[in-house]
Design a protein around this motif. Structure first.
Motif, PDB file in Angstrom:
ATOM      1  N   ARG A  88       0.837  -1.202   0.000  1.00 25.51           N
ATOM      2  CA  ARG A  88       0.000   0.000   0.000  1.00 25.51           C
ATOM      3  C   ARG A  88       0.858   1.232   0.000  1.00 25.51           C
ATOM      4  NH1 ARG A  88      -4.833  -1.067   3.721  1.00 25.51           N
ATOM      5  NH2 ARG A  88      -4.942   1.175   3.584  1.00 25.51           N
ATOM      6  N   LEU A 113      -7.380  -0.101  -4.986  1.00 22.01           N
ATOM      7  CA  LEU A 113      -8.335   0.171  -3.906  1.00 22.01           C
ATOM      8  C   LEU A 113      -9.146  -1.068  -3.586  1.00 22.01           C
ATOM      9  CD1 LEU A 113      -9.773   3.673  -4.868  1.00 22.01           C
ATOM     10  CD2 LEU A 113      -8.355   3.110  -2.901  1.00 22.01           C
ATOM     11  N   THR A 117      -8.312  -2.253   0.178  1.00 19.04           N
ATOM     12  CA  THR A 117      -9.178  -1.617   1.172  1.00 19.04           C
ATOM     13  C   THR A 117     -10.554  -2.269   1.147  1.00 19.04           C
ATOM     14  OG1 THR A 117     -10.147   0.010  -0.315  1.00 19.04           O
ATOM     15  CG2 THR A 117      -8.054   0.590   0.696  1.00 19.04           C
ATOM     16  N   LYS A 118     -11.337  -1.951   2.165  1.00 21.23           N
ATOM     17  CA  LYS A 118     -12.692  -2.476   2.200  1.00 21.23           C
ATOM     18  C   LYS A 118     -13.690  -1.355   1.957  1.00 21.23           C
ATOM     19  CE  LYS A 118     -11.595  -6.116   5.506  1.00 21.23           C
ATOM     20  NZ  LYS A 118     -10.311  -5.588   6.043  1.00 21.23           N
ATOM     21  N   LEU A 119     -13.309  -0.397   1.144  1.00 23.49           N
ATOM     22  CA  LEU A 119     -14.186   0.746   0.894  1.00 23.49           C
ATOM     23  C   LEU A 119     -15.428   0.328   0.117  1.00 23.49           C
ATOM     24  CD1 LEU A 119     -11.641   3.456  -0.251  1.00 23.49           C
ATOM     25  CD2 LEU A 119     -12.589   3.080   2.012  1.00 23.49           C
ATOM     26  N   ASP A 122     -19.248   2.834  -3.953  1.00 22.74           N
ATOM     27  CA  ASP A 122     -19.623   4.202  -4.215  1.00 22.74           C
ATOM     28  C   ASP A 122     -18.450   5.149  -3.979  1.00 22.74           C
ATOM     29  OD1 ASP A 122     -21.477   6.166  -4.750  1.00 22.74           O
ATOM     30  OD2 ASP A 122     -21.752   6.541  -2.594  1.00 22.74           O
ATOM     31  N   LEU A 123     -17.797   4.948  -2.840  1.00 20.45           N
ATOM     32  CA  LEU A 123     -16.660   5.801  -2.502  1.00 20.45           C
ATOM     33  C   LEU A 123     -15.486   5.525  -3.441  1.00 20.45           C
ATOM     34  CD1 LEU A 123     -15.494   7.915  -0.659  1.00 20.45           C
ATOM     35  CD2 LEU A 123     -14.840   6.129   0.944  1.00 20.45           C
ATOM     36  N   ASP A 126     -15.955   7.385  -6.551  1.00 23.15           N
ATOM     37  CA  ASP A 126     -15.673   8.817  -6.430  1.00 23.15           C
ATOM     38  C   ASP A 126     -14.181   9.094  -6.392  1.00 23.15           C
ATOM     39  OD1 ASP A 126     -18.291   9.319  -6.485  1.00 23.15           O
ATOM     40  OD2 ASP A 126     -18.491  10.026  -4.425  1.00 23.15           O
ATOM     41  N   ILE A 127     -13.456   8.280  -5.619  1.00 20.77           N
ATOM     42  CA  ILE A 127     -12.006   8.501  -5.525  1.00 20.77           C
ATOM     43  C   ILE A 127     -11.367   8.303  -6.896  1.00 20.77           C
ATOM     44  CG2 ILE A 127      -9.859   7.638  -4.530  1.00 20.77           C
ATOM     45  CD1 ILE A 127     -11.404   6.941  -2.005  1.00 20.77           C
ATOM     46  N   LYS A 131      -9.229  10.933  -9.121  1.00 17.74           N
ATOM     47  CA  LYS A 131      -7.835  10.722  -9.529  1.00 17.74           C
ATOM     48  C   LYS A 131      -7.695  10.856 -11.036  1.00 17.74           C
ATOM     49  CE  LYS A 131      -5.799   9.729  -5.607  1.00 17.74           C
ATOM     50  NZ  LYS A 131      -4.743  10.566  -5.037  1.00 17.74           N
ATOM     51  N   MET A 165      -3.723   5.029  -4.197  1.00 11.69           N
ATOM     52  CA  MET A 165      -3.694   4.700  -2.772  1.00 11.69           C
ATOM     53  C   MET A 165      -3.012   5.791  -1.950  1.00 11.69           C
ATOM     54  SD  MET A 165      -4.985   1.604  -2.257  1.00 11.69           S
ATOM     55  CE  MET A 165      -4.215   1.077  -0.755  1.00 11.69           C
ATOM     56  N   ASP A 166      -2.664   6.908  -2.575  1.00 13.10           N
ATOM     57  CA  ASP A 166      -1.865   7.929  -1.914  1.00 13.10           C
ATOM     58  C   ASP A 166      -0.632   7.323  -1.272  1.00 13.10           C
ATOM     59  OD1 ASP A 166      -3.609   9.823  -2.684  1.00 13.10           O
ATOM     60  OD2 ASP A 166      -4.540  10.119  -0.736  1.00 13.10           O
TER      61      ASP A 166
ATOM     62  N   LEU B  28      -7.326   6.212   3.919  1.00 18.11           N
ATOM     63  CA  LEU B  28      -7.983   5.082   3.245  1.00 18.11           C
ATOM     64  C   LEU B  28      -8.280   3.911   4.179  1.00 18.11           C
ATOM     65  CD1 LEU B  28      -6.129   4.887  -0.161  1.00 18.11           C
ATOM     66  CD2 LEU B  28      -8.525   5.446   0.225  1.00 18.11           C
ATOM     67  N   PRO B  32     -13.449   2.837   5.804  1.00 21.59           N
ATOM     68  CA  PRO B  32     -14.632   1.976   5.919  1.00 21.59           C
ATOM     69  C   PRO B  32     -15.360   2.176   7.248  1.00 21.59           C
ATOM     70  CG  PRO B  32     -12.795   0.729   5.026  1.00 21.59           C
ATOM     71  CD  PRO B  32     -12.255   2.063   5.421  1.00 21.59           C
ATOM     72  N   VAL B  65     -12.009  13.266   0.006  1.00 21.45           N
ATOM     73  CA  VAL B  65     -13.209  13.000  -0.796  1.00 21.45           C
ATOM     74  C   VAL B  65     -14.411  12.804   0.116  1.00 21.45           C
ATOM     75  CG1 VAL B  65     -14.333  11.314  -2.308  1.00 21.45           C
ATOM     76  CG2 VAL B  65     -12.017  12.062  -2.800  1.00 21.45           C
ATOM     77  N   ARG B  69     -17.561  15.167   0.034  1.00 24.54           N
ATOM     78  CA  ARG B  69     -18.879  14.617  -0.309  1.00 24.54           C
ATOM     79  C   ARG B  69     -19.915  14.963   0.745  1.00 24.54           C
ATOM     80  NH1 ARG B  69     -19.425   8.571  -2.365  1.00 24.54           N
ATOM     81  NH2 ARG B  69     -19.208   8.149  -0.144  1.00 24.54           N
ATOM     82  N   TRP B 101     -13.171  18.000  -8.257  1.00 24.91           N
ATOM     83  CA  TRP B 101     -14.489  17.404  -8.235  1.00 24.91           C
ATOM     84  C   TRP B 101     -15.439  18.148  -9.165  1.00 24.91           C
ATOM     85  CZ3 TRP B 101     -15.691  12.823  -7.265  1.00 24.91           C
ATOM     86  CH2 TRP B 101     -17.031  12.462  -7.175  1.00 24.91           C
TER      87      TRP B 101
END
Lengths: 269, 375
Positions: A88, A113, A117-119, A122-123, A126-127, A131, A165-166, B28, B32, B65, B69, B101
């Protein structure tokens, strides 16, 4: 979670690396360290093993002898097929982009991502959209496949994937080769902006003299299998090594240098 | 709970003062959890909301973000939102994120409806059909020119293709044909023994192999073996711009790549079939003497009277057409490859499937037509 040492240990340590392909010697006893927040460039002529060195640092290739360490971890133990915490922390942009050709641009950028990650989707969406525009690609190119993109766009898409992932550390393999001067300059700006915003450490393989003058803090010049010189561009341009002189004071190098000096005096004055 | 512990988690909460307190690392890794918390927050019924972001200890693009949002959503509901106390570097990140955005939102949503998708599909099909016709025409012209001026033929390439696609395929075709002969003979033995008509195994093996089975087996094998190679080779040349290089040298890719292969395979395929016929019949013969007590001499003398020459000729006569189908489909699919390397794999598969399909369709048509003519 493993403790991440906060001491200012070097981000990358290359110690006594030698590389041979059969009889051909690529590197002989190369050592240097790269510190947090630096834009470090590896320069040198074609075929002097710049990309090989970068591949060794990220653990894609093992040196014949010597070792490379990334965040204090031996590069050779990096890739055992398991995504690890350390993956990461760095992003790699390959020379040809290396986008996954069966995925769309957005899916390509989203891949790290989704793996790390477990994002929520939807998020992630957007990310990824953010980017994509932030590397200067049009927002509506997200659904396109890599073979529908031009070379410059593919390069930027690869950058978007590398930074999604920045990461703390970004590897760029010839980021501006083959780009037109305007896009190449934009690329340089982008790297500087990312460093300012995210505190990136950047390791860049390049022979783009413009880029070297504009964004690198330190440069290592490879040649004849060894490091011929290491330091800022100002220092290197005063070097007496014949190969470095040829490199920076050849007809192309001179023009770029004069411009860079002009730019600086202009700023000072 | 001490603040130090609290700040290991990214969090957002409405305080007693009705201000929104954001804290912890908005990165990040922690998003979650943050999203889960965010879903449960009940916003105070105020027109003006204040986000106290002073306790955000870390922030990356993802965190920015989420913050952006959330704020944007509240603003859309008609509230006035201000973010206060955010560290300078995070504020800069948030500024860049919101600026970018706006560019995301400015892009028109482009999701084609089904009419557009269907029309695109039809146009794409039509384009393929036209391209295929064009390719067939071009190849025909190429062959015609080469027949008028044989000096145009690349003999080296032709011989090379003859070796790769013909000679090197001998062992596998031979083995396969032999085994098929064995299988047919075995299956026939069971039935024929019941009626005591053992000798008819010769008719069965001879006619079915010579006329239908060995041409088909050889064609299918070569389609899989060489057709796929044509598509992959030409496709790779296209991806690496080799084809463009060929054209800028003033050469025609058709004459360079397609013509030698067509001619070579038209020559090689009939020869392979003769070879396959021989080994197939030999396989049948072995089983016949072993299982049905039909000796080699009996087999051969019966073969002469039972299997007419025309069966052999019909089988061999199909070969050049099979060859044309296999080469044209393989090369056409190769030329169709655009850009990516994964295209090479896809078109290679398509070339094999299509050429086998067309070979069998052509064979069926032949059977019907020949029936009409009582052959």
């Amino acid at each position: 979670m493993p403790a991440i040492t906060q001491t200012e240990a070097p981000v990358i340590e290359v110690s006594h690396v030698s590389t041979r392909f059969g009889e051909a010697v690529v590197h002989e006893d190369v050592s240097f360290t790269i510190h947090r927040g630096e834009v470090f460039a590896i320069a040198g002529g074609n075929g002097c093993g710049k990309s090989t060195l970068m591949r060794e640092i990220v653990g894609l290739q093992a040196p014949t002898s010597g070792s490379t360490r990334l965040f204090g971890m031996d590069s050779r133990s990096l890739h055992d097929g398991q995504p690890q915490e350390i993956h990461r922390r760095f992003g790699v942009m390959f020379q040809q982009g290396a986008l996954f050709s069966s995925l769309t641009l957005a899916e390509n950028v989203a891949a790290p991502l989704k793996e790390h990650t477990k994002l929520g989707l939807d998020l992630i969406h957007d990310i990824v959209a953010l980017k994509i525009v932030s590397v200067g690609l049009p927002a509506d190119s997200a659904g396109k496949y890599p073979n529908e993109l031009s070379g410059g766009m593919r390069r930027r898409a690869a950058l978007a994937r590398a930074i999604v992932m920045d990461p703390e550390l970004l590897f760029l393999d010839e980021p501006t080769a083959g780009l037109d001067p305007i896009i190449a300059a934009g690329f340089d700006e982008l790297v500087l902006q990312l460093r300012a915003l995210l505190g990136l450490t950047v390791v860049m393989v390049t022979h783009d003299l413009d880029s070297l003058w504009r964004i690198s803090d330190r440069v290592a010049v490879l040649g004849n299998g060894a490091i011929l010189g290491i330091g800022t561009m100002q220092e290197l341009s005063r070097s007496n090594d014949p190969v470095i002189r040829e490199y920076f004071h050849g007809p192309r190098g001179r023009a770029v240098r004069e411009q860079a000096v002009k730019r600086e005096t202009h700023l000072e004055g | 709970m001490s603040p130090a512990v609290e700040w290991k988690q990214a969090s957002i909460a409405v305080g007693r003062d009705e201000a929104v307190h954001c804290s912890g690392p908005w990165t990040l890794q922690h998003l979650p959890d943050l999203e889960r918390v965010l879903a449960t927050v009940s916003w105070p019924r105020l027109r003006g909301l204040i986000f106290d972001a002073g306790h955000i200890t870390a922030m990356d693009t993802g965190g920015a973000v989420v913050l952006h949002r959330t704020v944007a959503q509240l603003r859309r509901q008609g509230r006035e939102v201000s973010v206060e106390g955010l560290r300078a570097e995070f504020a800069e990140l948030l500024r860049v994120v919101s600026a970018n955005w706006d560019r995301v939102e400015a892009a028109p949503a482009t999701k084609p409806n089904w009419v557009e998708q269907l029309s695109r599909w039809i146009v794409e099909r039509a384009r393929h059909a036209v391209a295929a016709l064009g390719f067939i025409g071009e190849s025909t012209v190429g062959v015609w020119q080469a027949l008028k001026r044989p000096s145009l033929i690349r003999w080296r390439a032709l011989l090379r293709s003859l070796e790769l696609d013909g000679f090197n395929a001998l062992p596998i075709t031979g083995l396969l044909a032999f085994l098929i002969g064995v299988v047919i003979s075995y299956q026939a033995a069971e039935q024929l023994r019941k009626f005591g008509t053992n000798i008819f195994v010769v008719d069965l093996v001879g006619i079915s192999l010579l006329r239908e089975i060995s041409p088909l087996i050889v064609a299918i094998l070569i389609a899989g073996r060489s057709g796929s190679t044509y598509a992959a080779q030409i496709g790779t040349m296209k991806v690496t711009e080799e084809l463009d290089a060929v054209q800028t040298l003033g050469l025609s890719p058709t004459q360079l790549l397609v013509l030698p292969r067509v001619l070579a395979l038209m020559l090689a395929l009939p020869l392979l079939m003769v070879f396959a016929d021989g080994l197939g019949v030999f396989g049948g013969m072995l089983v016949a003497s072993n299982q049905l007590n039909v000796s080699f001499t009996e087999f051969v003398s019966r073969f002469e009277e039972a299997v007419a020459m025309r069966h052999f000729l019909i089988g061999i006569g199909k070969a050049p057409f099979f060859a044309i189908i296999i080469v044209l489909v393989g090369c056409y699919q190769g030329f169709q490859i655009r850009g990516g390397v994964d295209d090479v794999g896809r078109h290679t598969t398509t070339s094999v499937v299509q050429s086998i399909f067309l070979v069998i369709v052509f064979d069926a048509l032949c059977s019907i037509v020949l029936r009409w003519w009582d052959l």
